[in-house]
Design a protein around this motif. Sequence first.
Motif, short mmCIF file in Angstrom:
data_model
loop_
_atom_site.label_atom_id
_atom_site.label_comp_id
_atom_site.label_asym_id
_atom_site.label_seq_id
_atom_site.Cartn_x
_atom_site.Cartn_y
_atom_site.Cartn_z
N PRO A 247 0.11 0.14 1.88
CA PRO A 247 -0.98 1.08 1.63
C PRO A 247 -0.60 2.28 0.77
N SER A 248 0.69 2.47 0.48
CA SER A 248 1.11 3.60 -0.34
C SER A 248 1.15 3.21 -1.81
N PRO A 249 0.64 4.07 -2.70
CA PRO A 249 0.69 3.72 -4.12
C PRO A 249 2.11 3.58 -4.66
N LEU B 18 -5.95 -2.10 -3.05
CA LEU B 18 -4.67 -1.40 -3.04
C LEU B 18 -4.69 -0.20 -3.97
N PRO B 19 -4.03 0.89 -3.58
CA PRO B 19 -3.80 1.98 -4.52
C PRO B 19 -2.76 1.52 -5.54
N LEU B 20 -2.76 2.14 -6.70
CA LEU B 20 -1.85 1.73 -7.77
C LEU B 20 -1.40 2.95 -8.56
N VAL B 21 -0.10 3.03 -8.81
CA VAL B 21 0.46 4.01 -9.73
C VAL B 21 0.74 3.31 -11.05
N VAL B 22 0.24 3.88 -12.13
CA VAL B 22 0.46 3.35 -13.47
C VAL B 22 1.28 4.37 -14.25
#
Length: 264
Positions: free
Chosen positions: A41-43, A72-76
């Motif tokens: 659940p964490s990005p 889902l969270p996502l870091v780009v």
Amino acid sequence: MDETEELIALCARALVAQMGDVPGVEMALTRNGVLGLTGAPSPDFNRLTLGAGPQAEDFLISSVGRARARGLPLVVVMSPQAQAALAPVAAGLGLTVAGTSPLMVLRPETPVTPSRPVKITRALGVELVAIAGDLEAAAFDEPRDAIARYFDVCLTETAGVEAWIAWDGDLPISAVTVTPTGDTAGISLMATPPEHQRKGWGRALLTQVMADYRSRGVARFHLGSTEAGLRLYESVGFVTVANLSAWLLPAEGALPGRDRGGPS
């Protein structure tokens, strides 16, 4: 390929090594980027690293679609060239700017001098891997089970990811992860729990580990810094080659009614 884009490509390879053994991980690769979705659940555990290239826009769109479909969270993280071309696309996909991350390099001509002697051990085997994972969880305030799924599983003899622990007598103090690729190595997850910070342990571990890799033929090191770590890295010889943009897709961006994550 310029140095920034080359280092982005190396960061992508490192992400493959770090995430490849995560149970249930979903990964996708192009020449200029990599997507890794662990289902957590964490990005921080669902990431897209993206450099410039003809496939970059399509890959960004498809990666956001995959994350959104799974809730889902996502870091780009994008190179400056990718950011210049794709910022309007990212915003249109529902991503928001979350800050910047200095991409730093310590070049072959820069000497590495250990700051002080410290006992270090490579984290191999169940007991030492667990100790390194405990340090990571404490330093980054992450749930230990999430660290176990993402971090512990990649520390094997042949995975391509190496973690090192610094000790004060019998007490583990700090850990760092290294991903070598040829004569270049990526530094990540520099982890010193709060009670041991500002005492020189991180510097001692980092400089000794890099000196050891230098003796084994690694000439250059790279990392993505945080604001908190910038002064340490600059003080040992790293220089910033680019400020990478970081974008965030929150879990709330998921399609309604879909499974929000899978195994975690």
